[in-house]
Design an enzyme around this catalytic site. Sequence first.
Site, short mmCIF file in Angstrom:
data_model
loop_
_atom_site.label_atom_id
_atom_site.label_comp_id
_atom_site.label_asym_id
_atom_site.label_seq_id
_atom_site.Cartn_x
_atom_site.Cartn_y
_atom_site.Cartn_z
N ASN A 211 105.36 -69.99 84.00
CA ASN A 211 103.20 -69.57 83.21
C ASN A 211 103.84 -68.05 83.49
O ASN A 211 105.13 -67.68 83.85
CB ASN A 211 102.81 -69.89 84.04
CG ASN A 211 102.61 -69.89 86.23
OD1 ASN A 211 102.95 -69.45 86.52
ND2 ASN A 211 102.49 -71.09 86.09
N ILE A 311 101.06 -79.46 96.19
CA ILE A 311 101.49 -78.69 97.41
C ILE A 311 100.01 -78.51 98.99
O ILE A 311 100.45 -78.37 100.26
CB ILE A 311 102.24 -77.64 97.69
CG1 ILE A 311 103.54 -77.21 96.34
CG2 ILE A 311 103.16 -77.07 98.51
CD1 ILE A 311 104.61 -76.37 96.13
N PHE A 327 94.10 -70.74 96.13
CA PHE A 327 93.69 -69.74 95.42
C PHE A 327 93.55 -70.65 94.08
O PHE A 327 93.84 -72.02 93.74
CB PHE A 327 94.82 -69.39 94.94
CG PHE A 327 94.94 -67.80 95.62
CD1 PHE A 327 95.23 -67.73 96.73
CD2 PHE A 327 94.47 -66.11 94.91
CE1 PHE A 327 94.86 -66.65 97.32
CE2 PHE A 327 94.52 -65.51 95.57
CZ PHE A 327 94.56 -65.03 96.43
N LYS A 341 86.62 -77.55 94.06
CA LYS A 341 88.39 -77.67 93.43
C LYS A 341 88.49 -77.61 95.43
O LYS A 341 89.42 -77.82 96.30
CB LYS A 341 89.53 -76.18 92.95
CG LYS A 341 90.33 -76.45 93.11
CD LYS A 341 91.06 -75.80 92.06
CE LYS A 341 91.04 -75.81 91.15
NZ LYS A 341 91.67 -75.18 89.84
N LYS A 345 91.16 -80.86 97.94
CA LYS A 345 92.06 -80.55 98.27
C LYS A 345 91.88 -80.26 99.58
O LYS A 345 93.06 -80.20 100.11
CB LYS A 345 92.27 -78.79 98.14
CG LYS A 345 92.53 -78.42 96.28
CD LYS A 345 93.76 -78.21 96.01
CE LYS A 345 93.90 -77.87 95.02
NZ LYS A 345 95.45 -77.90 94.52
N1 CTP Z 1 98.47 -75.85 93.97
C1 CTP Z 1 99.84 -76.59 95.07
N2 CTP Z 1 100.30 -76.86 94.39
C2 CTP Z 1 100.56 -77.92 92.68
C3 CTP Z 1 99.33 -77.57 92.31
C4 CTP Z 1 98.10 -76.28 92.33
O1 CTP Z 1 99.94 -75.94 96.09
N3 CTP Z 1 100.82 -78.80 92.36
C5 CTP Z 1 97.65 -74.82 94.36
C6 CTP Z 1 97.84 -73.34 93.91
O2 CTP Z 1 98.52 -72.68 94.49
C7 CTP Z 1 96.38 -73.42 94.57
C8 CTP Z 1 95.59 -74.16 93.52
O3 CTP Z 1 96.10 -75.38 94.64
O4 CTP Z 1 96.34 -72.61 95.16
C9 CTP Z 1 95.02 -74.24 93.04
O5 CTP Z 1 96.16 -74.13 91.86
P1 CTP Z 1 94.64 -74.51 90.30
O6 CTP Z 1 96.11 -73.74 89.34
O7 CTP Z 1 93.90 -73.76 90.68
O8 CTP Z 1 94.32 -76.04 90.71
P2 CTP Z 1 95.23 -77.10 90.45
O9 CTP Z 1 95.13 -78.31 91.56
O10 CTP Z 1 95.86 -76.82 89.19
O11 CTP Z 1 93.47 -78.43 89.34
P3 CTP Z 1 93.56 -77.37 88.08
O12 CTP Z 1 94.43 -77.33 87.05
O13 CTP Z 1 93.39 -78.98 86.72
O14 CTP Z 1 92.23 -76.76 87.98
#
Ligand code: CTP
Length: 399
Positions: A211, A311, A327, A341, A345
Site C-alpha cells: 500500500n 497485530i 490508527f 474500531k 480492537k
Molecule cells: N492493524 C494491525 N494489524 C492488522 C491490521 C491493522 O495491527 N493486521 C492496526 C493498524 O496498525 C491500525 C489499526 O489496526 O493501528 C487499524 O487499521 P485499519 O487498517 O484502519 O483497520 P483494520 O483492522 O484493517 O479494519 P478495516 O481495514 O476493515 O477498516
Amino acid sequence: MPNALNGKKILLGVTGGVAAFKACELVRELQRWGASVQVVMTEAATHFIGTASFQALSGQPVFTDQWDGRIANNMAHIELSRQADAILIAPCSTDMMAKLAHGLCDDLLSTLCMARDKPLLIAPAMNRQMWMHPATQRNARQLRDDGVAILGPGNGDQACGETGDGRMLEAVQLTEAMEAFFTPKSLAGKSVLLTAGPTQEPIDPVRVISNLSSGKMGFAIAQACQRAGAQVTLVAGPCALPTPDGVQRIDVRTAQQMHDAVHALMQPRPDVFIAVAAVADWRVAQVSDQKIKKTGDDDVPTLQFVQNPDILASVARLPDAPFCVGFAAESEDLEKHGEEKRRRKGIPLLVANIGHATFGRDDNELLLIDAKGHTRMPLAAKTDLARALVLHLAGQLPA
Ligand code: CTP
C-alpha cells in the site's frame, strides 16, 4: 501546535571556524521555530563572518567585546547570560572547547559561559585530527562531566579537503536538537513500541501486494516519543526514511514478520504500543517459488488470499497489555467507524486520519477517539501532530 522552542531566548555563541557561515542559517532556523536569537561572537569569528550579517538576521545588536559600553552596567557577561534560556555555541572551535573545559575567561563568550546560570550546548566544528586529538577528547569528556551537551560533530567532507569526524551539524539538525532539549520529558521512564510504514505481501519472488503508506507519521511519533524521554523501539515495514536519533529500529517486510517481531518484544512488556503501520489485511495463500509466467494471451492468474493476524488486537488481548493506541484510515463516517474500531480492537485510544488521502503527505488532520469522546487536531505537519499526540498520550498513562 506545541513546539518546545517557541518563545525561547537562545544566546548563540559563534567562534572562529569556516562553519561560522552555517550559523547564519541556524539563526533563521531557530527563528522559524519561534525562538529569538542573541548573537555573541569571538574576535576570531569576525574574520569569517561580519557582525552586520548576524545583526541583520537576528534583529538584535551583536556583542563581541567584554567591555561593550552598550550594556548599562558594563557587565555584558552577566546581563547576556541572564537574559537567555540556553546558550548554544555553534560552531564551537577546539580553542573554545579547551577554554570551557578549563574555565578560562579571556573574552566575552568564554566569560559569559562561566557566569551562566543556564544550560550550555556546543556544536563542535573542526578538522578531524583536531577533533580526534587526545586533548580535545579529554576536554569533551570534561565538558560532558560538567553538564555541557555536545551536539555532534557530524562526519563527512571538511572545508580543509579532508574527510572524517568534526563537521558541524547542519542548522536543521541543531535546531531539532535544541527543540528536543527543551521538550518536556513527559514520557521519561516509559518504554514505547511502535509499528510504522506499509507491509509487503509477496506473490512470487519479484511481485508484492502493498500500500502507499510512507511511514512518515509513525516515524514522527517514534521521534516525538524519544524526545519526550521514552525508550523507543520501532518495527518498520519497507520504507526509505532515516531512523530517528536514539530509536531502535527493526525492519520487517510482511505482516506476519511484523506480528512476530512485535510479540518477540512483549517480554518485558512495553508501557505503550502504538500501531501506526498500514498492515496488509490479507496475504497470498500460495506464494509461488518462481516468477509467475504468462502462458497465453487470455491467461490471467487467480490469487487466493488468507487473512493476516491483527497485530494490534492481538497485543491488546494480552494479559497485562501495554497501553494500546491504534490508527485508522476510514473513508466515511469517521466518528462512528472509529469508535466501533476502538471497541472492536479493545484499545483505549484510536487516532483517526481525517481524510483518507494522507499517505505520503507531510501534513495530516487527526481525530483522537477515547472512551470520553473526541479531540480534533487540525491540519498540521505530521511532526507537529506527533508532538501533540505524545502530550495527549502522556496525560492518559497511569502515573
Ligand atoms: N492493524 C494491525 N494489524 C492488522 C491490521 C491493522 O495491527 N493486521 C492496526 C493498524 O496498525 C491500525 C489499526 O489496526 O493501528 C487499524 O487499521 P485499519 O487498517 O484502519 O483497520 P483494520 O483492522 O484493517 O479494519 P478495516 O481495514 O476493515 O477498516
